[in-house]
Design an enzyme around this catalytic site. Structure first.
Site, PDB file in Angstrom:
ATOM      1  N   LYS A   1       0.836  -1.193   0.000  1.00  0.00           N
ATOM      2  CA  LYS A   1       0.000   0.000   0.000  1.00  0.00           C
ATOM      3  C   LYS A   1       0.878   1.253   0.000  1.00  0.00           C
ATOM      4  O   LYS A   1       1.988   1.252   0.545  1.00  0.00           O
ATOM      5  CB  LYS A   1      -0.895  -0.038   1.240  1.00  0.00           C
ATOM      6  CG  LYS A   1      -1.987   1.011   1.318  1.00  0.00           C
ATOM      7  CD  LYS A   1      -2.844   0.745   2.558  1.00  0.00           C
ATOM      8  CE  LYS A   1      -3.933   1.779   2.755  1.00  0.00           C
ATOM      9  NZ  LYS A   1      -4.777   1.444   3.932  1.00  0.00           N
TER      10      LYS A   1
ATOM     11  N   SER B   1      -9.502   1.471   2.945  1.00  0.00           N
ATOM     12  CA  SER B   1      -8.563   2.313   2.241  1.00  0.00           C
ATOM     13  C   SER B   1      -7.497   1.545   1.448  1.00  0.00           C
ATOM     14  O   SER B   1      -6.801   2.127   0.622  1.00  0.00           O
ATOM     15  CB  SER B   1      -7.864   3.249   3.230  1.00  0.00           C
ATOM     16  OG  SER B   1      -7.114   2.522   4.190  1.00  0.00           O
TER      17      SER B   1
ATOM     18  N   GLY C   1     -10.319   0.634  10.226  1.00  0.00           N
ATOM     19  CA  GLY C   1     -11.771   0.573  10.377  1.00  0.00           C
ATOM     20  C   GLY C   1     -12.401  -0.429   9.422  1.00  0.00           C
ATOM     21  O   GLY C   1     -13.608  -0.435   9.214  1.00  0.00           O
ATOM     22  N   GLY C   2     -11.555  -1.277   8.843  1.00  0.00           N
ATOM     23  CA  GLY C   2     -12.020  -2.211   7.822  1.00  0.00           C
ATOM     24  C   GLY C   2     -11.244  -2.059   6.536  1.00  0.00           C
ATOM     25  O   GLY C   2     -11.603  -2.605   5.494  1.00  0.00           O
ATOM     26  N   SER C   3     -10.132  -1.325   6.580  1.00  0.00           N
ATOM     27  CA  SER C   3      -9.415  -0.917   5.372  1.00  0.00           C
ATOM     28  C   SER C   3      -8.728  -2.052   4.629  1.00  0.00           C
ATOM     29  O   SER C   3      -8.346  -1.892   3.474  1.00  0.00           O
ATOM     30  CB  SER C   3      -8.379   0.162   5.711  1.00  0.00           C
ATOM     31  OG  SER C   3      -9.018   1.323   6.156  1.00  0.00           O
TER      32      SER C   3
END
Length: 587
Positions: free
Chosen positions: A151, A226, A248-250
């Site tokens: 990333k 993200s 948060g769930g990225s």
């Protein structure tokens, strides 16, 4: 008397002169401010263009290298290489049946092709071509010869970690992040950086620098975020193993949207040193790095490679606990908590069906399934999650967004953050009777207000974690099966639907390891049922959710698997169980 008249005439002239001078000064000041604004705008455009030029240059140079290699190695069977699982790939590399060069150039070519359609890459790491030469001469490491993607916020020496914001441009990392160093030590070759949303705190994948990434299964859908660039690249076949980050769930949302597997480990299990956070110091809801891949075994191998002495030496804050293969390979029956819905957060028909089908498969396989409900969910979402992440009233986030345009995939989400606190509180009061969810959100985004209140908030998070663990103990459950947001949204809905995030973000708050496994695809029957969807609250957010997931036939459907802190191997073992049962059911 004449003298007085003369004085008054002169005074009038002086007043006119003063007025003219004042007007001229104001006009000049306005022109200066306008000129400064134009100059700043031009400087921003130039910074963005330089970043885009660097990306184009790296893609072109990589493309040329691929062509040269293909011309000199026409016998390379890229199709065979790309079809292999990570386990198969590493075995063939270790045994010398495949060369690192063939694997590297096969994936480089595939990545370049995938990026043309999906816009998932922020740049090729050209240093990887040099690393390939040294890796090929040393047959070392669990990931020997494996090209991996990272990333964009992962530190890689001499490359930007912008997090999609203008202020971070032209600030290249001084050294590799710990995870990148460990990957290299294990023989892996980080070869590409992938896209993310502006400022990270969003589950879409677009920013003003590199643009919007799209879904590999449907170009009219978002890949999630993200870590959306990773999700798109792995889901599109351009990477066999990628690494994202999750606050948060990225990791899990892109995995769900793109039909791949992803793991958010226990916070602190892997080193975050060298990962660029958008707001360092935020401790209420912890971010952590994790692997993304096409199957669970690949995630496990990625974790096994990272949890080594080299990482424990580079970052002594990480507990020196190697990967426990015995737990991962265990086959004892599990006692599994499950929920089809939490009764508040939107759940699409395909999401709910996925849970029901997997529950039935697990019961048939001899596992025990126990109904479960998250504790005090509204309180956890508003008082602990939102108020924790935006404890400063979003001040730090808004500072990071200064000096550049707001991306369309973020704008609706952050506009309320710009409102003064008194107005947020007023709106919270006025909206409460008719729009209670909006009211609670406006109250939460005000932040905590003081250091003393922040300490209270941190204490409340600790208490909530202990209460949840106690509930797991009371129910005597080993793991939890629960929904994950899906299927993939239409564009520009993620920024309007923060209400859907609790399914994933709750486990960041709890610091529980959580992973996502694809189990099905959206059917015509799911779409028909969606036409009659009302939601739990029947408010505008439920209507937006219905619009967001409409048109999803054929898209991946996933479930989420959760375990208690530091039981990452058990979480992966549960994910593997789900994956195998689903495969067997299809046969």
């Amino acid at each position: 008397m004449e003298n007085v008249k003369q004085f008054l005439v002169e005074m009038k002239l002086d007043n006119r002169t003063a007025a003219l001078l004042t007007g001229a000064a104001c006009g000049a000041g306005a022109l200066v401010l306008l000129a400064q604004k134009v100059c700043r705008h031009q400087a921003v455009k130039e910074k963005i263009q330089r970043a885009r030029n660097r990306r184009v240059d790296s893609l072109q140079r990589a493309g040329q290298a691929v062509l040269r290699y293909k011309e000199s190695h026409p016998e390379t069977d890229a199709t065979l290489i790309l079809a292999m699982s990570l386990s198969e790939l590493t075995n063939n590399l270790q045994e010398g049946l495949l060369s690192p060069e063939d694997v590297f150039y096969s994936y480089m070519e595939k990545t370049l092709d995938v990026n043309k359609d999906l816009n998932c890459c922020t740049g090729i790491l050209l240093e990887s071509f040099d690393q390939l030469k040294t890796v090929a001469s040393k047959k070392e490491g669990l990931l020997y010869g494996v090209p991996v993607s990272i990333k964009e916020n992962y530190g890689y020496k001499n490359h930007d970690c912008t997090c999609g914001v203008i202020v971070n441009l032209d600030r290249p990392a001084q050294k590799d992040s710990v995870i990148v160093e460990v990957l290299k030590r294990q023989g892996a070759i980080p070869f590409v950086k992938t896209n993310l949303p502006q400022a990270l705190l969003n589950y879409d994948c677009g920013n003003p620098i590199y643009g919007q990434t799209v879904n590999p299964h449907n170009l009219q859908k978002t890949p999630g975020g993200s870590s959306g660039g990773e999700g798109a690249l792995v889901g599109g076949g351009g990477s066999v193993l990628g690494f994202g980050s999750d606050v948060g769930g990225s990791i899990r949302i892109p995995a769900s949207f793109c039909g791949i597997c992803g793991l958010k480990p226990t916070a602190g299990r892997l080193s975050s040193v060298g990962l660029n956070p958008i707001y360092p110091g935020q401790k209420s809801v912890l971010s952590c790095p994790g692997p993304m891949a096409r199957d669970v075994d690949s995630l496990a191998l990625g974790m096994q490679a990272l949890l080594c002495d080299h990482m424990f030496s580079l970052d002594p804050t990480v507990p020196p606990v190697p990967f426990n293969m015995q737990i991962y390979q265990s086959s004892k029956p599990l006692r599994i908590g499950y929920l089809e819905s939490d009764g508040s957060t939107p759940t699409s028909p395909s999401m709910a069906r996925g849970i029901r089908e997997v529950k039935a498969l697990l019961e048939q396989a001899g596992h025990t399934l126990v109904p479960y409900s998250p504790l005090k969910l509204d309180y956890a979402v508003n008082e602990l999650l939102i108020k924790g992440v935006l404890a400063d009233g979003a001040t730090s986030l808004l500072q990071k967004l200064e000096g550049g345009p707001l991306d369309p995939c973020l704008r609706p989400q952050v506009i309320p953050y710009y409102l003064p606190t008194w107005l947020k509180k007023t709106l919270a009061f006025l909206l409460k009777p008719l729009f209670p969810r909006d009211s609670a959100t406006f109250r939460a985004i005000c932040g905590v207000g003081s250091v003393a209140e922040l300490w209270k908030q941190h204490s409340a998070v600790e208490i909530y974690i202990q209460e949840t663990i106690a509930e797991w103990r009371r129910l005597d459950i080993d793991v939890l099966l629960c929904p994950v947001i899906g299927p993939a949204y239409n564009f520009f809905y993620c920024c309007k639907l923060s209400c859907a995030v609790p399914y994933t973000m709750l486990y960041n708050l709890l610091t529980f390891p959580a992973g996502v496994v694809p189990v099905s695809t959206v059917t015509a029957e799911d779409e028909e049922e969606l036409r009659h969807y009302k939601g739990f609250h029947q408010d505008h957010w439920d209507k937006l959710f219905k619009q967001a997931v409409t048109g999803g036939e054929g898209l991946p459907v996933a479930v989420q698997c959760v375990a208690l802190p530091w039981q990452d191997e058990l979480c992966l073992r549960f994910m593997k169980e789900v994956e195998q049962l689903v495969k067997q059911s299809r046969k």
